[in-house]
Scaffold this motif. Structure first.
Motif, mmCIF file in Angstrom:
data_model
loop_
_atom_site.group_PDB
_atom_site.id
_atom_site.type_symbol
_atom_site.label_atom_id
_atom_site.label_comp_id
_atom_site.label_asym_id
_atom_site.label_seq_id
_atom_site.Cartn_x
_atom_site.Cartn_y
_atom_site.Cartn_z
ATOM 1 N N TYR A 1 0.844 -1.193 0.000
ATOM 2 C CA TYR A 1 0.000 0.000 0.000
ATOM 3 C C TYR A 1 0.883 1.248 0.000
ATOM 4 C CZ TYR A 1 -3.626 -3.197 1.783
ATOM 5 O OH TYR A 1 -4.517 -4.236 1.951
ATOM 6 N N TRP A 2 0.494 2.204 -0.794
ATOM 7 C CA TRP A 2 1.110 3.540 -0.751
ATOM 8 C C TRP A 2 0.025 4.498 -0.298
ATOM 9 C CZ3 TRP A 2 6.079 5.441 -1.878
ATOM 10 C CH2 TRP A 2 7.002 4.477 -2.332
ATOM 11 N N LEU A 3 0.122 4.973 0.929
ATOM 12 C CA LEU A 3 -0.854 5.928 1.452
ATOM 13 C C LEU A 3 -0.243 7.322 1.336
ATOM 14 C CD1 LEU A 3 -2.235 4.112 4.646
ATOM 15 C CD2 LEU A 3 -2.696 3.680 2.201
ATOM 16 N N LEU A 4 -0.867 8.131 0.493
ATOM 17 C CA LEU A 4 -0.307 9.431 0.130
ATOM 18 C C LEU A 4 -1.315 10.534 0.409
ATOM 19 C CD1 LEU A 4 0.985 8.264 -3.389
ATOM 20 C CD2 LEU A 4 2.311 8.337 -1.257
ATOM 21 N N ASP A 5 -0.849 11.761 0.404
ATOM 22 C CA ASP A 5 -1.780 12.879 0.347
ATOM 23 C C ASP A 5 -1.646 13.503 -1.037
ATOM 24 O OD1 ASP A 5 0.085 15.478 2.204
ATOM 25 O OD2 ASP A 5 0.558 14.377 0.365
ATOM 26 N N GLU A 6 -2.478 14.530 -1.320
ATOM 27 C CA GLU A 6 -2.488 15.070 -2.691
ATOM 28 C C GLU A 6 -1.148 15.691 -3.069
ATOM 29 O OE1 GLU A 6 -7.259 15.854 -3.356
ATOM 30 O OE2 GLU A 6 -5.998 17.529 -2.694
ATOM 31 N N ASP A 7 -0.456 16.239 -2.064
ATOM 32 C CA ASP A 7 0.852 16.854 -2.354
ATOM 33 C C ASP A 7 1.888 15.799 -2.748
ATOM 34 O OD1 ASP A 7 0.602 19.506 0.148
ATOM 35 O OD2 ASP A 7 0.024 19.431 -1.972
ATOM 36 N N SER A 8 1.992 14.760 -1.954
ATOM 37 C CA SER A 8 3.041 13.759 -2.259
ATOM 38 C C SER A 8 2.691 12.962 -3.510
ATOM 39 C CB SER A 8 3.217 12.804 -1.063
ATOM 40 O OG SER A 8 2.002 12.099 -0.801
ATOM 41 N N ALA A 9 1.394 12.942 -3.870
ATOM 42 C CA ALA A 9 0.949 12.166 -5.046
ATOM 43 C C ALA A 9 0.909 13.015 -6.318
ATOM 44 C CB ALA A 9 -0.438 11.600 -4.787
ATOM 45 N N SER A 10 1.310 14.279 -6.212
ATOM 46 C CA SER A 10 1.049 15.228 -7.319
ATOM 47 C C SER A 10 1.797 14.892 -8.603
ATOM 48 C CB SER A 10 1.407 16.653 -6.867
ATOM 49 O OG SER A 10 2.779 16.709 -6.481
ATOM 50 N N GLN A 11 2.830 14.042 -8.536
ATOM 51 C CA GLN A 11 3.579 13.741 -9.769
ATOM 52 C C GLN A 11 3.330 12.315 -10.270
ATOM 53 O OE1 GLN A 11 7.695 15.065 -9.976
ATOM 54 N NE2 GLN A 11 7.303 16.745 -8.526
ATOM 55 N N ILE A 12 2.334 11.656 -9.692
ATOM 56 C CA ILE A 12 2.002 10.298 -10.164
ATOM 57 C C ILE A 12 1.134 10.430 -11.409
ATOM 58 C CG2 ILE A 12 0.847 8.117 -9.641
ATOM 59 C CD1 ILE A 12 1.226 8.672 -6.710
ATOM 60 N N SER A 13 1.471 9.617 -12.418
ATOM 61 C CA SER A 13 0.667 9.629 -13.632
ATOM 62 C C SER A 13 -0.751 9.177 -13.284
ATOM 63 C CB SER A 13 1.283 8.645 -14.647
ATOM 64 O OG SER A 13 0.298 8.227 -15.548
ATOM 65 N N ARG A 14 -1.740 9.996 -13.667
ATOM 66 C CA ARG A 14 -3.127 9.702 -13.290
ATOM 67 C C ARG A 14 -3.653 8.476 -14.025
ATOM 68 N NH1 ARG A 14 -4.575 11.672 -8.399
ATOM 69 N NH2 ARG A 14 -3.059 13.321 -8.022
ATOM 70 N N SER A 15 -2.867 8.020 -15.043
ATOM 71 C CA SER A 15 -3.338 6.804 -15.734
ATOM 72 C C SER A 15 -2.886 5.549 -14.990
ATOM 73 C CB SER A 15 -2.745 6.788 -17.162
ATOM 74 O OG SER A 15 -1.326 6.753 -17.034
ATOM 75 N N ASN A 16 -2.172 5.767 -13.860
ATOM 76 C CA ASN A 16 -1.678 4.617 -13.092
ATOM 77 C C ASN A 16 -2.875 3.815 -12.592
ATOM 78 O OD1 ASN A 16 -0.674 2.933 -10.965
ATOM 79 N ND2 ASN A 16 1.190 4.197 -10.960
ATOM 80 N N ASP A 17 -2.959 2.566 -13.056
ATOM 81 C CA ASP A 17 -4.196 1.798 -12.762
ATOM 82 C C ASP A 17 -4.271 1.301 -11.334
ATOM 83 O OD1 ASP A 17 -3.034 -1.383 -14.240
ATOM 84 O OD2 ASP A 17 -2.196 -0.032 -12.700
#
Ligand code: 6PG
Length: 252
Positions: A232-248
């Motif tokens: 599990y990767w539990l993130l907030d919007e800031d730390s997740a801001s560079q993840i490709s949104r197509s990541n399934d």
């Protein structure tokens, strides 16, 4: 590097929401576990917020008496030192839930590091069930540094991912502080591994790892991928801001 399977990415709007998600993971996994539940806690500042949230909001929803508390790493300092991961967890969570001392297995940072590494490895081997010749924690909580380290496995000591030992000494490359850390094979032997990362300063490293782009192969955290467990990767919007949104793997 094999692709990360069995990975769930959860993006919360705030550290409180992230803490609540982590709490619900514990409710589900601890309360439904057989007899006891072996957790290795993370150090650092991010877990402190989560521990404080759990102590306030989940005193009664989680069967705390079932949990044996271990640590993924510890700074080689006294248990009263502000740097101590044990002190942080004790002050923010364990003392507030009256966890019995018999359920707390701290790494004795005040001892000789090499002797304590061997001693703590024996403690873990004596209390945590072994599968495939390595202890199998029910849940290992991990943070991540901006350099991609996790626990105290730093990029310049990345070989600790494949060490035969279950715990090892390590040295923080910046401060020179001696640490005792869990090694990669034990982490990847766990039933559940939960990364927790919050804040803008983690967005680059988290993005590179989860998109498998840039320098991700230099980061120890990139190689955390429990073969027979859940990640599990539990993130907030800031730390997740560079993840490709197509990541399934993203589950909002
Ligand atoms: C430690 C941790 C370390 C930590 C990361 C992130 O002992 O410090 O094991 O791996 O989780 O450095 O720390 P922050 O949550 O403070 O950013």
């Amino acid at each position: 590097m094999e692709s990360i399977v069995n990975c769930k990415i959860h993006i919360s709007k705030s550290i409180e929401q992230l803490s609540e998600y982590f709490a619900q993971l514990l409710v589900d996994k601890v309360n439904n576990s057989k007899d006891h539940f072996d957790i290795a806690l993370s150090g650092g500042s991010t877990p402190k917020n989560i521990f404080e949230y759990l102590a306030v909001h989940h005193q009664y929803s989680i069967r705390w008496h079932k949990i044996n508390f271990f640590w993924g790493d510890e700074r080689c300092v006294s248990p009263t030192d502000s740097e101590s991961n044990y002190k942080m967890a004790y002050d923010s969570l364990l003392s507030r839930l009256q966890i019995p001392s018999t359920n707390i297995f701290r790494i004795k940072g005040e001892n000789n590091p090499k002797l304590e590494t061997d001693s703590y490895s024996s403690v873990v081997l004596n209390h945590v069930n072994c599968v495939n010749d390595y202890p199998k924690f029910d849940l290992i909580m991990l943070g991540i540094g901006e350099d991609g380290h996790t626990a105290s496995i730093f990029p310049n000591q990345i070989s600790l991912l494949n060490a035969d030992k279950i715990y090892s000494t390590a040295v923080h490359p910046g401060s020179g502080q001696t640490r005792i850390t869990i090694t990669g094979r034990v982490i990847n032997n766990a039933s559940n591994v939960v990364f927790i990362a919050a804040g803008k300063n983690k967005s680059k490293v988290v993005g590179e790892i989860l998109n498998q782009k840039g320098n991700y192969k230099d980061y120890p955290a990139s190689f955390i991928n429990p073969e027979e467990g859940k990640l599990y990767w539990l993130l907030d919007e800031d730390s997740a801001s560079q993840i490709s949104r197509s990541n399934d793997k993203i589950q909002m």
